[in-house]
Design a protein around this motif. Sequence first.
Motif, PDB file in Angstrom:
ATOM      1  N   CYS A  65       0.893  -1.116  -0.069  1.00  0.00           N
ATOM      2  CA  CYS A  65       0.076  -0.135  -0.102  1.00  0.00           C
ATOM      3  C   CYS A  65       1.108   1.207   0.014  1.00  0.00           C
ATOM      4  CB  CYS A  65      -0.975  -0.039   1.168  1.00  0.00           C
ATOM      5  SG  CYS A  65      -2.123   1.378   0.904  1.00  0.00           S
ATOM      6  N   ASN A  67      -0.383   4.096   0.962  1.00  0.00           N
ATOM      7  CA  ASN A  67      -0.789   4.935   1.784  1.00  0.00           C
ATOM      8  C   ASN A  67      -0.391   4.751   3.225  1.00  0.00           C
ATOM      9  OD1 ASN A  67      -2.425   6.731   0.318  1.00  0.00           O
ATOM     10  ND2 ASN A  67      -4.285   5.414   0.659  1.00  0.00           N
ATOM     11  N   CYS A  69      -2.325   5.437   6.359  1.00  0.00           N
ATOM     12  CA  CYS A  69      -3.260   5.586   7.513  1.00  0.00           C
ATOM     13  C   CYS A  69      -2.726   5.032   8.756  1.00  0.00           C
ATOM     14  CB  CYS A  69      -4.439   4.380   7.174  1.00  0.00           C
ATOM     15  SG  CYS A  69      -5.072   4.860   5.416  1.00  0.00           S
ATOM     16  N   CYS A  72      -3.523   1.384  10.219  1.00  0.00           N
ATOM     17  CA  CYS A  72      -3.404   0.073   9.572  1.00  0.00           C
ATOM     18  C   CYS A  72      -2.086  -0.441   9.390  1.00  0.00           C
ATOM     19  CB  CYS A  72      -4.037   0.415   7.995  1.00  0.00           C
ATOM     20  SG  CYS A  72      -3.910  -1.000   6.879  1.00  0.00           S
ATOM     21  N   ARG A  75       0.294  -0.014   6.175  1.00  0.00           N
ATOM     22  CA  ARG A  75       0.659   1.208   5.895  1.00  0.00           C
ATOM     23  C   ARG A  75       2.173   1.129   5.291  1.00  0.00           C
ATOM     24  NH1 ARG A  75       2.879   4.866   9.833  1.00  0.00           N
ATOM     25  NH2 ARG A  75       1.462   6.259   9.388  1.00  0.00           N
ATOM     26  N   GLY A 111      -4.570  -3.375  -0.548  1.00  0.00           N
ATOM     27  CA  GLY A 111      -3.750  -2.054  -0.169  1.00  0.00           C
ATOM     28  C   GLY A 111      -4.127  -1.344  -1.461  1.00  0.00           C
TER      29      GLY A 111
HETATM   30 FE1  SF4 Z   1      -5.162   2.645   4.608  1.00  0.00          FE
HETATM   31 FE2  SF4 Z   1      -4.528   0.306   5.010  1.00  0.00          FE
HETATM   32 FE3  SF4 Z   1      -6.146   0.711   3.214  1.00  0.00          FE
HETATM   33 FE4  SF4 Z   1      -3.686   1.041   2.668  1.00  0.00          FE
HETATM   34  S1  SF4 Z   1      -4.639  -0.934   3.105  1.00  0.00           S
HETATM   35  S2  SF4 Z   1      -5.528   2.518   2.078  1.00  0.00           S
HETATM   36  S3  SF4 Z   1      -2.814   1.931   4.776  1.00  0.00           S
HETATM   37  S4  SF4 Z   1      -6.410   1.014   5.221  1.00  0.00           S
END
Ligand code: SF4
Length: 348
Positions: A65, A67, A69, A72, A75, A111
């Motif tokens: 992923c 991102n 967050c 999570c 991340r 992700g």
């Molecule tokens: Fe956010 Fe986890 Fe979804 Fe990635 S996988 S966008 S870090 S919730």
Amino acid sequence: MENGLRELVSCLSGAESVPEQVWRSLLSVGKDERDWLAAMARKVTEDNFGKGVYVRALIEISSCCRNNCLYCGLRAANKDAVRYRLSKEQILECCAKAASLGFNTFVLQGGEDVMQTDEWLADVVKAIKAEYPSKAVTLSVGERSDAGFAMLRSAGVDRYLLRHETACEKHYSLLHPSAMSAENRKHCLHVLKQLGFQTGSGMMIGLPGQGVDELVADLMYLDMLKPAMIGIGPFIPATGTPFAKEKPGDVDTALLLVSLSRLRFPKALIPATTALATLCEDGTERGILAGANVVMPNITPSAFARNYTIYDNKKYHDSESAEQLELLERKLNAIDRFIDYSRGDYMI
Ligand code: SF4
Ligand code: SAM
């Protein structure tokens, strides 16, 4: 207690919107009232769906992923997370297995993996649809551009899950890096609906910084969005994240939110989430008894699923998927429910 509660619940059916104070009062009820609300929600579920519980085959297609967050385990900044991504062939193998087990919906979740581009996903979905034209495909792969969503819809994706996570902007920015915004998430959800996806949203319960105000905002947002699917599960801390040492969310509060969602959205598809089953042994049954009507058995091969570590101790099964389904059927039978293998589309 019953008359006052009945009056509050009557505000949830039919009216265009629910006054904020009604949500506040319903969120502050005690145990007996929660049980009563769950019984009411259960009745609404049965009136709309009977005793069948829809199943969706969950395929966790990537643990990569871009991102960050804060809640999570997948991340990008979590250097301890083990990363994998399934190939098109591996995803098709999972679909073949799911089809042989009788599933009629495949949910591809992962992700925001930069290698799994819109084009790549569209190609995978077209291949699935060519082989299984009558089955539903759900995607849950995070935020994309408007054009990306449109491409996926044209490729044949029927449903899209994108939880709003928290409707309150200030709270959203406590949970996400500045590159992400509540505004964009809501924009994505709006676009998904416009494009004709059966759109799912939802939130975690017990997130750091979440109180009654935030939950009221969530319910009012759902009221505005009118989603086809609503995913509600407790927050569970994940090692390697800024929230690793936070408390997990309260299961009873998560169940209350399931019941309230059912009472407000009688036709919504509401899963008994894996997070509920992770925090308590009978989480699936309790979710169903609180008004949920969907379960998403994980059919990702366990060698991969064990690395889809969005939170600690996440439930995955080493057993064969067929055994998992037998066990689920037995659990559901014990609460007077059974597996419904049909597609289970959202019907307005
Ligand atoms: Fe956010 Fe986890 Fe979804 Fe990635 S996988 S966008 S870090 S919730
Ligand atoms: N990346 C996509 C997204 O974010 O929408 C899909 C995968 S993401 C892992 C699916 C959901 O997992 C998120 O929407 C979030 O609500 C939930 N989740 C992430 N971390 C969690 C945690 N620590 N506890 C409970 N649920 C969590």
